[in-house]
Design a protein around this motif. Structure first.
Motif, PDB file in Angstrom:
ATOM      1  N   PHE A  37       0.861  -1.175   0.000  1.00  0.00           N
ATOM      2  CA  PHE A  37       0.000   0.000   0.000  1.00  0.00           C
ATOM      3  C   PHE A  37       0.902   1.231   0.000  1.00  0.00           C
ATOM      4  O   PHE A  37       2.083   1.148   0.357  1.00  0.00           O
ATOM      5  N   ARG A  38       0.339   2.378  -0.356  1.00  0.00           N
ATOM      6  CA  ARG A  38       1.140   3.593  -0.324  1.00  0.00           C
ATOM      7  C   ARG A  38       0.288   4.767   0.121  1.00  0.00           C
ATOM      8  O   ARG A  38      -0.939   4.750  -0.018  1.00  0.00           O
ATOM      9  N   GLN A  39       0.973   5.777   0.646  1.00  0.00           N
ATOM     10  CA  GLN A  39       0.252   6.948   1.139  1.00  0.00           C
ATOM     11  C   GLN A  39       1.086   8.199   0.951  1.00  0.00           C
ATOM     12  O   GLN A  39       2.281   8.220   1.258  1.00  0.00           O
ATOM     13  N   ARG A  45      -4.612   6.317   2.225  1.00  0.00           N
ATOM     14  CA  ARG A  45      -3.730   5.232   1.805  1.00  0.00           C
ATOM     15  C   ARG A  45      -4.421   4.438   0.690  1.00  0.00           C
ATOM     16  O   ARG A  45      -5.641   4.227   0.737  1.00  0.00           O
ATOM     17  N   GLU A  46      -3.653   3.994  -0.292  1.00  0.00           N
ATOM     18  CA  GLU A  46      -4.242   3.241  -1.405  1.00  0.00           C
ATOM     19  C   GLU A  46      -3.465   1.953  -1.627  1.00  0.00           C
ATOM     20  O   GLU A  46      -2.260   1.873  -1.366  1.00  0.00           O
ATOM     21  N   TYR A  93       5.585   3.776   1.209  1.00  0.00           N
ATOM     22  CA  TYR A  93       5.081   2.458   0.835  1.00  0.00           C
ATOM     23  C   TYR A  93       5.098   1.526   2.042  1.00  0.00           C
ATOM     24  O   TYR A  93       6.114   1.410   2.736  1.00  0.00           O
ATOM     25  N   TYR A  94       3.957   0.849   2.250  1.00  0.00           N
ATOM     26  CA  TYR A  94       3.799  -0.045   3.385  1.00  0.00           C
ATOM     27  C   TYR A  94       3.602  -1.480   2.918  1.00  0.00           C
ATOM     28  O   TYR A  94       2.887  -1.740   1.939  1.00  0.00           O
ATOM     29  N   GLU A 109      -7.807  -2.553   2.430  1.00  0.00           N
ATOM     30  CA  GLU A 109      -6.858  -2.477   3.536  1.00  0.00           C
ATOM     31  C   GLU A 109      -7.475  -2.884   4.859  1.00  0.00           C
ATOM     32  O   GLU A 109      -6.742  -3.257   5.780  1.00  0.00           O
ATOM     33  N   TRP A 115       1.166  -4.493   9.733  1.00  0.00           N
ATOM     34  CA  TRP A 115       1.743  -3.462   8.875  1.00  0.00           C
ATOM     35  C   TRP A 115       3.210  -3.232   9.214  1.00  0.00           C
ATOM     36  O   TRP A 115       3.610  -3.299  10.385  1.00  0.00           O
ATOM     37  N   GLY A 118       6.903   1.250   6.939  1.00  0.00           N
ATOM     38  CA  GLY A 118       6.880   2.097   5.752  1.00  0.00           C
ATOM     39  C   GLY A 118       8.271   2.444   5.265  1.00  0.00           C
ATOM     40  O   GLY A 118       9.220   2.551   6.050  1.00  0.00           O
TER      41      GLY A 118
END
Length: 125
Positions: A37-39, A45-46, A93-94, A109, A115, A118
């Motif tokens: 995922f990224r934010q 977050r997407e 990025y996670y 998510e 998690w 990042g």
């Protein structure tokens, strides 16, 4: 308890490549569902891509198709090969994982329980 640690972030010029890795430990079952995922600050977050790490067909977000590749390594974790990076790919990025294997592995998510901390990716013009 599953632990996730990301590696490989950094800065590249637009069009460059990076490979992110997520080292996992603590899984008690094989073939977990994991994802990237990224934010960006100020935005939600997407999901980038999710997949079972051994048997799955990766589910990519539209922006990732053709440029990013999910590489699974069963309970050891996963990697994300990112090519043709663009400034709009700059984000934190996670790495994420579900606590059960489940029947589906989807880009939601809320299904992910573990998690990483990042890792920053920056693509500049």
């Amino acid at each position: 308890q599953v632990q996730l640690v990301e590696f490989g972030g950094g800065s590249v010029e637009s069009g460059g490549s990076l490979r992110l890795s997520c080292a996992a430990s603590g899984f008690t079952f094989n073939d977990p569902c994991m994802g990237w995922f990224r934010q960006v600050p100020g935005k939600a977050r997407e999901a980038v891509v999710v997949s079972y790490t051994r048997s799955g067909v990766p589910d990519y977000a539209d922006f990732a198709k053709g440029r990013f590749t999910f590489i699974g390594d069963d309970t050891k974790g996963m990697s994300l090969q990112m090519n043709d990076l663009r400034p709009e790919d700059s984000a934190l990025y996670y790495c994420a994982a579900r606590r059960t294997r489940g029947l589906w592995c989807r880009r939601n998510e809320n299904q992910f329980h573990y998690w990483g901390q990042g890792t920053q990716v920056t693509a500049s013009t």
